[in-house]
Design a protein around this motif. Structure first.
Motif, PDB file in Angstrom:
ATOM      1  N   THR A  68      28.799  31.271  49.691  1.00 24.85           N
ATOM      2  CA  THR A  68      27.842  30.977  48.580  1.00 24.85           C
ATOM      3  C   THR A  68      27.160  29.543  48.516  1.00 24.85           C
ATOM      4  OG1 THR A  68      29.665  30.212  46.992  1.00 24.85           O
ATOM      5  CG2 THR A  68      29.162  32.609  47.343  1.00 24.85           C
ATOM      6  N   ASN A  73      21.346  33.396  48.249  1.00 26.87           N
ATOM      7  CA  ASN A  73      21.473  34.815  47.980  1.00 26.87           C
ATOM      8  C   ASN A  73      22.338  35.411  48.917  1.00 26.87           C
ATOM      9  OD1 ASN A  73      21.090  37.516  47.619  1.00 26.87           O
ATOM     10  ND2 ASN A  73      19.000  37.531  47.980  1.00 26.87           N
ATOM     11  N   THR A  74      23.615  35.773  48.525  1.00 26.37           N
ATOM     12  CA  THR A  74      24.712  36.151  49.315  1.00 26.37           C
ATOM     13  C   THR A  74      24.498  37.549  50.093  1.00 26.37           C
ATOM     14  OG1 THR A  74      25.758  37.102  47.338  1.00 26.37           O
ATOM     15  CG2 THR A  74      26.364  34.964  48.204  1.00 26.37           C
ATOM     16  N   SER A  75      23.491  38.490  49.506  1.00 30.85           N
ATOM     17  CA  SER A  75      23.093  39.898  50.270  1.00 30.85           C
ATOM     18  C   SER A  75      22.555  39.495  51.457  1.00 30.85           C
ATOM     19  CB  SER A  75      22.018  40.338  49.365  1.00 30.85           C
ATOM     20  OG  SER A  75      20.809  39.676  49.468  1.00 30.85           O
ATOM     21  N   VAL A  76      22.382  38.378  52.144  1.00 27.36           N
ATOM     22  CA  VAL A  76      22.000  38.072  53.416  1.00 27.36           C
ATOM     23  C   VAL A  76      23.301  38.565  54.350  1.00 27.36           C
ATOM     24  CG1 VAL A  76      22.710  35.863  53.375  1.00 27.36           C
ATOM     25  CG2 VAL A  76      20.870  36.451  55.136  1.00 27.36           C
ATOM     26  N   THR A  78      25.101  41.018  55.532  1.00 26.47           N
ATOM     27  CA  THR A  78      25.450  42.244  55.636  1.00 26.47           C
ATOM     28  C   THR A  78      26.755  42.426  56.936  1.00 26.47           C
ATOM     29  OG1 THR A  78      23.541  42.535  57.421  1.00 26.47           O
ATOM     30  CG2 THR A  78      23.177  43.140  55.246  1.00 26.47           C
ATOM     31  N   SER A  82      26.699  39.495  59.800  1.00 27.31           N
ATOM     32  CA  SER A  82      27.792  38.805  59.927  1.00 27.31           C
ATOM     33  C   SER A  82      28.431  38.960  61.351  1.00 27.31           C
ATOM     34  CB  SER A  82      28.878  39.218  59.124  1.00 27.31           C
ATOM     35  OG  SER A  82      28.603  39.522  57.719  1.00 27.31           O
ATOM     36  N   SER A 225      30.741  39.958  53.212  1.00 27.87           N
ATOM     37  CA  SER A 225      29.893  41.200  53.160  1.00 27.87           C
ATOM     38  C   SER A 225      30.597  42.243  52.398  1.00 27.87           C
ATOM     39  CB  SER A 225      29.975  41.435  54.807  1.00 27.87           C
ATOM     40  OG  SER A 225      30.978  41.858  55.079  1.00 27.87           O
ATOM     41  N   GLU A 227      33.213  43.874  53.383  1.00 25.05           N
ATOM     42  CA  GLU A 227      33.731  44.873  54.529  1.00 25.05           C
ATOM     43  C   GLU A 227      35.352  44.478  54.954  1.00 25.05           C
ATOM     44  OE1 GLU A 227      32.283  47.510  55.185  1.00 25.05           O
ATOM     45  OE2 GLU A 227      30.107  47.085  54.497  1.00 25.05           O
ATOM     46  N   GLY A 391      19.925  46.375  58.328  1.00 27.55           N
ATOM     47  CA  GLY A 391      20.401  45.755  56.963  1.00 27.55           C
ATOM     48  C   GLY A 391      20.152  44.129  56.823  1.00 27.55           C
TER      49      GLY A 391
END
Length: 392
Positions: A68, A73-76, A78, A82, A225, A227, A391
């Motif tokens: 962060t 923008n943490t949506s980067v 994916t 990653s 991400s 996951e 993604g």
């Protein structure tokens, strides 16, 4: 498909952690190994244990923050991106380890993430600038503090510590019982034992500090991400670090222990103390600590300072003539010899100062420690800028 990608991501993360073990064991325990305080297998075991402790306790906070602080923008992060970032981190660190040069894990990881963020247009330049400034300043501080100590204070400090290596091992294993018990060897003196415990304890502290910061370099993208859960990520990373410490770290232990400078026990304590102090200071500021660079430059500074040992002003006044000379002070310390007064050495008997400071090895280390992060940064940027990734 997602399960296969997640398995691939975990394997790549462990590959990164494996190389972290290879690159960070040398700076943490290289001084102790170079001083013959502990063996390489013992250094690897201590690295694995204390790295995991650091990762399990404070490391989870850094894992959360790394994804962060550098991006807006943490949506980067994916799953696909990653994996790609971790691949470039691991590849770059592997190159450094194959050359026997301990590369900065933090610089390499931050560089790869910055390459991703720059390609996506979400890099926080203020945070990046603050980190880079400290990366530049901290090794310079370590180098000059070590150089001053080596040049002007080392001989006096060595007399105060007076750690002389005895023949044989420090400990013997008492096998009279069911469980072997380590006991102090009969030839081991108290100062030697205290000095050995000190330099090993500082190495353990550096291994702990490495765990608090470097575990994020291996698993933060996957955890960020969403996951992979935090606890399994730390366990996988800790296992891989231990494997790297027992295998590929042998070359970096040799580089940090003897390739840059001859390093007796007193010098090892100086280098480890300065390095660990700076690492703790940077960690308190929230800066990803590049203790590989700090330890390397501290080692170089101490060796250079000892190789250019000058005469003092009183000795010049009292007529200990001749030009300023150098002395193989570290080697003398290693053999337990008594050093002559500064400026009173026989010039003809003075060995090549290259025994203390190896400029060729130093240039190689400095070059690779800049090339390795650059490989990760440029590789990640070009990949995310020009190669379509699902993604991203």
């Amino acid at each position: 498909m997602t399960s296969l990608l997640l398995i691939a991501g975990v394997l790549v993360a462990m590959f990164v952690a494996y190389n972290i073990g290879g690159s960070t064991t040398g700076p943490a325990f290289g001084p102790a190994v170079g001083a013959d305080a502990i063996s390489k297998p013992v250094a690897a075991a201590l690295m694995g244990v204390f790295f995991f402790i650091g990762a399990w306790t404070l490391g989870r906070n850094v894992v959360t923050k790394l994804g962060t602080e550098l991006v807006v923008n943490t949506s980067v992060f994916t799953l696909e991106s990653s994996i790609a970032v971790l691949f470039f981190i691991g590849l770059a660190l592997l190159i450094g380890n194959l050359f026997g040069v301990p590369a900065s894990t933090s610089m390499t990881a931050v560089g790869a993430i910055a390459g991703l963020a720059l390609a996506a247009g979400v890099l926080d330049f203020a945070v990046m600038g603050q980190i880079v400034i400290w990366w530049v300043v901290s090794p310079i501080i370590g180098f000059w503090v070590s150089l001053v100590i080596g040049r002007y204070f080392y001989a006096r400090l060595n007399r105060l510590i007076a750690i002389e290596r005895s023949t044989g091992s420090l400990f013997d294993l008492d096998r009279s019982g069911v469980v072997p018990i380590p006991r102090v060897h009969k030839t081991t003196n108290r100062r030697e034992l205290v000095g050995t415990v000190t330099v090993v304890a500082i190495g353990c502290l550096m291994a702990f500090a490495s765990g608090t910061s470097n575990i994020a370099n291996a698993v933060a993208p996957l955890v960020g991400s969403g996951e992979l859960a935090m606890n399994p990520a730390i366990i996988f990373g800790g296992i891989a670090v231990a494997i790297g410490s027992f295998t590929i770290a042998r070359r970096t232990l040799e580089t940090m222990g003897s390739g840059l400078t001859e390093l007796p026990l007193t010098a090892a304590i100086v280098v480890a103390s300065i390095s660990s102090t700076l690492v703790v200071f940077l960690s308190a500021l929230g800066i990803p600590a590049s203790f590989v660079i700090i330890a390397t430059m501290s080692t170089v500074g101490l060796g250079w300072g000892r190789a250019t040992r000058p005469r003092t002003a009183p000795e010049i006044v009292t007529g200990n003539g001749g030009p300023p000379v150098t002395v193989d002070a570290l080697a003398a310390d290693k053999e337990g010899e008594t050093l002559p007064p500064i400026g009173a050495e026989d010039v003809e008997d003075i060995p090549d100062p290259g025994a203390l400071f190896n400029p060729v090895m130093t240039a190689r280390v400095v070059l690779m420690q800049n090339v390795v992060p650059a490989i990760a940064t440029v590789g990640a940027y070009l990949t995310f800028r020009f190669v379509p990734i699902s993604g991203f």
